[in-house]
Design a protein around this motif. Structure first.
Motif, mmCIF file in Angstrom:
data_model
loop_
_atom_site.group_PDB
_atom_site.id
_atom_site.type_symbol
_atom_site.label_atom_id
_atom_site.label_comp_id
_atom_site.label_asym_id
_atom_site.label_seq_id
_atom_site.Cartn_x
_atom_site.Cartn_y
_atom_site.Cartn_z
ATOM 1 N N TYR A 189 0.655 -1.119 0.039
ATOM 2 C CA TYR A 189 -0.012 0.069 0.077
ATOM 3 C C TYR A 189 0.785 1.124 0.224
ATOM 4 O O TYR A 189 2.216 1.220 0.561
ATOM 5 C CB TYR A 189 -0.687 0.018 1.005
ATOM 6 N N PHE A 190 0.700 2.455 -0.371
ATOM 7 C CA PHE A 190 1.079 3.776 -0.204
ATOM 8 C C PHE A 190 -0.453 4.473 0.828
ATOM 9 O O PHE A 190 -1.054 4.271 0.450
ATOM 10 C CB PHE A 190 1.152 4.101 -1.550
ATOM 11 N N GLN A 191 1.004 6.210 1.127
ATOM 12 C CA GLN A 191 -0.132 6.609 1.348
ATOM 13 C C GLN A 191 0.675 8.013 1.122
ATOM 14 O O GLN A 191 1.225 8.303 1.439
ATOM 15 C CB GLN A 191 -0.120 6.946 3.026
ATOM 16 N N GLN A 192 -0.320 8.746 1.119
ATOM 17 C CA GLN A 192 -0.490 10.286 0.371
ATOM 18 C C GLN A 192 -0.543 11.615 1.823
ATOM 19 O O GLN A 192 -1.366 11.187 2.717
ATOM 20 C CB GLN A 192 -1.639 10.734 -0.725
ATOM 21 N N PHE A 193 0.907 12.449 2.222
ATOM 22 C CA PHE A 193 0.412 13.179 2.722
ATOM 23 C C PHE A 193 0.420 14.750 2.218
ATOM 24 O O PHE A 193 0.955 15.545 2.413
ATOM 25 C CB PHE A 193 1.889 13.751 3.919
ATOM 26 N N PRO A 194 -1.046 14.889 1.989
ATOM 27 C CA PRO A 194 -1.321 17.092 1.587
ATOM 28 C C PRO A 194 -0.579 17.430 2.863
ATOM 29 O O PRO A 194 -0.672 17.960 3.907
ATOM 30 C CB PRO A 194 -2.861 16.735 1.102
ATOM 31 N N LEU A 195 0.138 18.363 1.721
ATOM 32 C CA LEU A 195 0.130 19.927 2.323
ATOM 33 C C LEU A 195 -0.163 21.290 1.414
ATOM 34 O O LEU A 195 -0.454 21.389 -0.106
ATOM 35 C CB LEU A 195 1.842 20.280 2.579
ATOM 36 N N SER A 196 -0.716 23.008 2.218
ATOM 37 C CA SER A 196 -0.804 23.422 1.237
ATOM 38 C C SER A 196 0.341 24.052 1.473
ATOM 39 O O SER A 196 0.949 24.864 2.745
ATOM 40 C CB SER A 196 -1.646 24.391 1.863
ATOM 41 N N VAL A 197 1.140 24.926 0.791
ATOM 42 C CA VAL A 197 2.891 25.554 0.651
ATOM 43 C C VAL A 197 2.749 27.877 0.170
ATOM 44 O O VAL A 197 2.052 26.783 -0.854
ATOM 45 C CB VAL A 197 3.612 24.319 0.629
ATOM 46 N N GLY A 198 3.390 27.687 0.734
ATOM 47 C CA GLY A 198 3.803 29.521 -0.409
ATOM 48 C C GLY A 198 4.162 29.925 1.010
ATOM 49 O O GLY A 198 4.510 29.530 1.509
ATOM 50 N N GLN A 199 4.762 30.752 0.309
ATOM 51 C CA GLN A 199 5.061 31.146 -1.108
ATOM 52 C C GLN A 199 6.490 30.608 -1.499
ATOM 53 O O GLN A 199 7.487 30.574 -1.255
ATOM 54 C CB GLN A 199 5.100 32.592 -1.332
ATOM 55 N N LEU A 200 6.023 30.118 -2.857
ATOM 56 C CA LEU A 200 6.897 29.193 -3.409
ATOM 57 C C LEU A 200 8.501 30.524 -4.090
ATOM 58 O O LEU A 200 7.824 31.348 -4.872
ATOM 59 C CB LEU A 200 6.098 28.643 -4.534
ATOM 60 N N PRO A 201 9.317 29.542 -3.650
ATOM 61 C CA PRO A 201 10.352 30.641 -4.227
ATOM 62 C C PRO A 201 10.648 31.253 -5.776
ATOM 63 O O PRO A 201 9.634 30.176 -7.104
ATOM 64 C CB PRO A 201 11.881 29.858 -4.257
ATOM 65 N N GLU A 202 10.738 32.431 -6.283
ATOM 66 C CA GLU A 202 11.209 32.759 -7.797
ATOM 67 C C GLU A 202 12.180 32.161 -8.373
ATOM 68 O O GLU A 202 12.668 33.044 -9.728
ATOM 69 C CB GLU A 202 10.643 33.669 -8.085
ATOM 70 N N ASN A 203 13.359 32.445 -7.385
ATOM 71 C CA ASN A 203 14.889 32.116 -8.211
ATOM 72 C C ASN A 203 15.412 30.531 -8.126
ATOM 73 O O ASN A 203 16.962 30.479 -7.876
ATOM 74 C CB ASN A 203 15.905 32.936 -7.742
ATOM 75 N N THR A 204 14.342 29.737 -8.101
ATOM 76 C CA THR A 204 14.420 28.457 -8.225
ATOM 77 C C THR A 204 13.943 27.449 -9.444
ATOM 78 O O THR A 204 12.818 27.964 -9.223
ATOM 79 C CB THR A 204 15.496 27.318 -7.169
ATOM 80 N N ASP A 205 14.504 26.392 -9.974
ATOM 81 C CA ASP A 205 13.625 25.552 -11.000
ATOM 82 C C ASP A 205 13.008 23.840 -9.322
ATOM 83 O O ASP A 205 11.943 23.655 -10.536
ATOM 84 C CB ASP A 205 14.198 25.351 -12.196
ATOM 85 N N GLN A 206 13.549 24.136 -8.425
ATOM 86 C CA GLN A 206 13.078 23.091 -8.476
ATOM 87 C C GLN A 206 13.690 22.761 -6.371
ATOM 88 O O GLN A 206 13.635 24.184 -6.147
ATOM 89 C CB GLN A 206 14.006 21.719 -9.224
ATOM 90 N N LEU A 207 12.765 22.831 -5.336
ATOM 91 C CA LEU A 207 12.793 22.566 -4.446
ATOM 92 C C LEU A 207 12.839 20.273 -3.223
ATOM 93 O O LEU A 207 12.438 20.118 -4.532
ATOM 94 C CB LEU A 207 11.296 22.769 -3.718
ATOM 95 N N VAL A 208 14.115 20.990 -3.262
ATOM 96 C CA VAL A 208 14.289 19.033 -2.717
ATOM 97 C C VAL A 208 13.756 19.389 -1.280
ATOM 98 O O VAL A 208 14.189 19.196 -0.337
ATOM 99 C CB VAL A 208 16.353 19.353 -2.733
#
Length: 254
Positions: A121-140
């Motif tokens: 099985y798998f489980q999803q863990f939802p989050l509401s996030v912001g404000q996303l940065p404008e100076n990168t193409d990805q978040l690790v």
């Protein structure tokens, strides 16, 4: 008859290897509901599969990138799991809608409170996030997955462009180009306009995340069906080759 048994054994062995290869490739990942636009807000789902046959996942930790702090992070309640939010002081305060933000979420931990992720099985863990940065193409997001036998799997290796995927890759969120209104997908639009985690925003985030879980489950089912059909096709092909070899031997003997 002996050749027939050898061919059958080979086909079974091949199908077993293929079936076992699928689950080994699964790892903790993150996907946005809709888009995750630079400068905007988004609802994210952290998908945690269970890779073990004899243990259940009972704890998940997600660490947020310190170099790109997020001023707003709101988890959705997940039945059977307790949520702990860890915040850290920022070296440089963030300016969010005219307000100075001096701390940000550095880690969120989900711990079993009656729930678990069982084998298969798998489980999803939802989050509401912001404000996303404008100076990168990805978040690790580096993640730790703990099983009930005390094993801890560290999903912390950062993928490198052009290189093979590491053995334990960290979840990576790809950011899209900034939209004109700087709003992301999901419930975060309300959070941006209100400047805090209002009840309305939280309810909408829950609805969006629940819809995404339904979509993800459907997608997962479709992927599983496709893999199963692929395996069946390969096994049938192996059986056909084995039958051809056997028939050739018989014609030669005759």
């Amino acid at each position: 008859m002996k050749l027939s048994r050898v061919a059958l054994a080979g086909g079974v062995a091949a199908s077993t290897v293929l079936l076992l290869a699928g689950p080994a490739a699964a790892h903790v990942g993150v996907q946005p509901v809709g888009e995750a636009a630079k400068g905007g807000y988004a609802t994210l789902n952290f998908k945690v599969p269970n890779e073990r046959d004899d243990a259940s996942t009972v704890k998940v930790e997600v660490n947020f990138p310190a170099e790109h702090p997020l001023s707003s992070v709101s988890p959705e309640a997940v039945p059977g799991w307790k949520i702990a939010i860890t915040k850290s002081k920022l070296d440089k305060p963030l300016d969010v809608h005219g307000k100075k933000v001096t701390e940000a979420v550095s880690k969120i931990t989900w711990t079993s409170d009656g729930g678990e992720i069982a084998p298969g099985y798998f489980q999803q863990f939802p989050l509401s996030v912001g404000q996303l940065p404008e100076n990168t193409d990805q978040l690790v997001f580096k993640a730790l997955q703990t099983y009930d036998d005390k094993e801890v799997v560290r999903w912390i290796e950062e993928p490198t462009a052009g290189a093979d995927e590491p053995d334990s890759p960290a979840p990576v969120l790809k950011l899209t180009a900034a939209s004109e209104d700087h709003h992301g997908g999901g419930a975060a639009d309300d959070a941006k306009e209100s400047g805090d985690h209002s009840a309305a925003g939280d309810h909408k985030a829950a609805g969006d995340a629940s819809s995404e879980r339904t979509t993800a489950a459907s997608s997962s089912s479709s992927d599983g069906t496709a893999r199963t059909l692929g395996v069946i096709g390969i096994v049938v092909g192996i059986a056909g080759v084995a039958f051809g070899v056997l028939a050739g031997r018989r014609r030669t003997s005759a």
